[in-house]
Design an enzyme around this catalytic site. Structure first.
Site, PDB file in Angstrom:
ATOM      1  N   ASP A 158      65.689 -27.275  13.215  1.00 40.38           N
ATOM      2  CA  ASP A 158      64.921 -27.418  11.973  1.00 40.38           C
ATOM      3  C   ASP A 158      65.293 -26.324  10.976  1.00 40.38           C
ATOM      4  O   ASP A 158      65.239 -25.133  11.288  1.00 40.38           O
ATOM      5  CB  ASP A 158      63.437 -27.345  12.352  1.00 40.38           C
ATOM      6  CG  ASP A 158      62.492 -27.372  11.165  1.00 40.38           C
ATOM      7  OD1 ASP A 158      62.937 -27.656  10.044  1.00 40.38           O
ATOM      8  OD2 ASP A 158      61.296 -27.114  11.379  1.00 40.38           O
ATOM      9  N   HIS A 169      56.778 -24.857   9.835  1.00 37.31           N
ATOM     10  CA  HIS A 169      58.201 -24.702  10.138  1.00 37.31           C
ATOM     11  C   HIS A 169      58.573 -23.228  10.330  1.00 37.31           C
ATOM     12  O   HIS A 169      58.003 -22.340   9.691  1.00 37.31           O
ATOM     13  CB  HIS A 169      59.040 -25.293   9.010  1.00 37.31           C
ATOM     14  CG  HIS A 169      58.784 -26.751   8.772  1.00 37.31           C
ATOM     15  ND1 HIS A 169      59.450 -27.749   9.433  1.00 37.31           N
ATOM     16  CD2 HIS A 169      57.898 -27.376   7.958  1.00 37.31           C
ATOM     17  CE1 HIS A 169      59.006 -28.922   9.032  1.00 37.31           C
ATOM     18  NE2 HIS A 169      58.066 -28.719   8.129  1.00 37.31           N
TER      19      HIS A 169
END
Length: 570
Positions: free
Chosen positions: A209, A382
């Site tokens: 990610d 994130h």
């Protein structure tokens, strides 16, 4: 003889295996935020990871959302062995109903993820036909030539799993959306040990990610948001309206907890949010005290200092509940002076203007607006730079591919990988459709590309709106349309009626009568010339009308409306 025969067979199998390749093919989610989909392929057998959607860009007028182009999957549908979902966010599951209409395969996901998926499939009348398999962190599942192990990670929704995919060539780790939250809600700690074990075994390739690759340090813990909520709730003297993403289960739970501590009832407004709360509550992922949740119809019956409203609209979407409240067009809830509005999300790139417009309207109505830029009411789901480095150091991959991010995020993530001593030649920034291939010895190289891109969904239409339609919509939005109607006698080729001009979004006819009359005269001259030159086909006449009228209008008022000639025969 038998010994020699075995050796020959062994050499044949060895040579045969040499020709088998492992491929990683992103069909969405690289160079962009959203529509995540990745293909892992070995020896003609395919594993698909995620099936997400993306929200339309500003110039995609009228488009509801965007899904990946799955032409490659449709062409190889017999080779697909399964589809694995990492978690229940729209950018990972939103395209699934459209994929399952084209492809019949088993879908694997965790309990909450499949709970959210079932609601979508029910809407599309696909639930009875779908084959769903529930898994949990720690499980291992054999899918064709792949063994998929599900590894717990932290994010902004429960039941998120990274994937450790064992293949005949090596282990591929797909992190999913993650952060290393060490004080998570519900004590769902990321499995550091498993990532370290995978690193010791040897990871061939890490797909990680990249969303926050530009952010230094560590991402704030979700638990810190709960503390900020409690502080804001203790100060508020009137109603509290909290806007958050419908799928952010942890955030919703913390709003519920802060409301309970401050003696407030809660109401949920927004269809997607209502569905998520119902599903998550039924599955035990949300805990709501008895008699705390009230119907929307009763919000006016609760004292203002005893009410919390949870709603959608964090991105300033025109039809969202919060935006309609801000514009005073919501049928049940209006903003009152003294209301506290908490926008618990950060802007998705491109939405800043819409969000700013909504915030301005809320302030105009006398509300106190609290948003991410000046508070701690939102934590990203994130990983930031230090966590991204930690993931690389734990897994020690031979090769590295950044995913889930715009191109600049991918570049920054590769720079982080180089900082932790991963050779630059072992990192690959891919575009959607690129094929990264590994031979039997684990060597990687680019091997061309497959068809990939975007499919636009507009209402019930899937893929029927393309660049031409979008261009036309843009012209209509910017310069309007002008319809030219003329009636011609089929036998004599004489003009019986017209030309008459009708316009919309171009000029106000009553104030521009002279211009319209001149335009009609221009068209009349074009038609007369075409007839005198012996042109009898209508299409060439229509083309001449468009060309001549477009030049005339641009010369007069510097505008280029869409011109639609209509010729009727009598």
């Amino acid at each position: 003889m038998k010994y020699v025969s075995r050796s020959k067979n062994k050499n044949k199998n060895k040579n045969k295996n040499k020709n088998k390749k492992l491929s990683i093919i992103p069909l969405g989610g690289v160079g962009e935020i959203g529509k995540n989909m990745t293909v892992i392929e070995y020896d003609g057998e395919i594993l698909v990871i995620d099936a997400g959607l993306a929200f339309p860009e500003e110039e995609m007028l009228g488009i509801d959302f965007v899904i990946p182009d799955i032409t490659y999957l449709k062409e190889n549908k017999d080779k697909i062995r399964g589809l694995v979902l990492t978690h229940g966010h729209e950018d990972h599951i939103g395209a699934l109903p459209y994929v399952l209409k084209e492809i019949d395969c088993v879908v694997y996901g965790t309990r909450l993820t499949l709970g959210l998926v079932e609601g979508k499939l029910r809407e599309h009348r696909l639930l009875s036909e779908a084959s769903l398999r529930c898994v949990q962190a720690g499980d291992k599942v054999d899918i064709g030539p792949f063994t998929v192990e599900f590894v717990r990670v932290s994010h902004s929704i429960a039941d998120v799993v990274a994937l450790a995919i064992s293949t005949p060539v090596g282990i591929i780790v797909h992190t999913a959306d993650f952060k290393f939250d060490q004080t998570p809600i519900f004590a769902e700690m990321p499995d550091f040990r498993k990532f370290a074990e995978l690193g010791q075994k040897g990871v061939l390739c890490l797909l990680s990610d990249s969303t926050n690759a530009e952010r230094p340090g560590y991402t704030m813990s979700e638990r810190d948001v709960g503390e900020a909520f409690e502080e804001q709730f203790s100060r508020a003297e009137q109603r509290i309206i909290v806007a958050t993403f419908a799928s952010n289960i942890y955030r919703i739970q913390q709003v519920i907890d802060a409301s309970w501590k401050s003696g407030r009832k809660i109401a949920v407004i927004g269809r997607s949010l209502e569905n998520t709360v119902e599903i998550a509550s039924n599955l035990g992922y949300l805990t709501i005290p008895d008699n705390m949740l009230i119907p929307t119809e009763e919000v006016d019956k609760v004292p203002a200092d005893r009410l919390t409203i949870i709603t959608t609209g964090t991105q300033g979407e025109p039809m969202s509940a919060l935006t309609r409240m801000a514009m005073a067009t919501h049928r049940r809830v209006g903003i009152r002076p003294g209301d506290t509005i908490i926008i618990s999300a950060s802007p998705i790139p491109g939405n800043e203007k819409c969000i700013g417009r909504t915030i301005n309207h809320l302030f105009r109505q006398g509300a106190d607006v609290i948003y991410d830029k000046f508070s701690c009411v939102h934590a990203s789901g994130h990983a930031s730079q230090e966590e991204l480095k930690l993931m690389i150091n734990l897994t020690c991959p031979k090769y590295f591919v950044p995913i889930h991010g715009e191109y600049r995020h991918l570049v920054k993530h590769v720079e982080l990988a180089e900082q932790v001593a991963l050779p630059k030649e072992n990192t690959f920034i891919l575009e959607n459709g690129d094929v990264l291939e590994f031979d039997v010895s684990g060597r990687a190289n680019r091997a061309g590309n497959v068809k990939a891109g975007q499919v636009l969904v507009d209402g019930l239409g899937v893929g029927d709106v393309g660049n031409v339609v979008l261009r036309d919509r843009k012209v209509l939005a910017q310069d309007g349309i002008m319809v030219v109607v003329v009636t011609i006698d089929k036998q004599t080729s004489k003009v019986v009626a017209g030309p008459d001009i009708v316009s919309r979004g171009f000029v106000y006819v009553r104030e521009s009568e002279e211009l319209i009359k001149e335009a009609e005269a221009e068209v009349g001259e074009v038609i007369s010339k075409c007839i005198s030159d012996g042109v009898t086909e209508w299409n060439p006449i229509k083309s001449k009308i468009r060309e001549s009228l477009a030049a005339f209008l641009y010369q007069k008022i510097r505008r280029r409306p869409m011109i639609l000639p209509v010729i009727m025969e009598v």
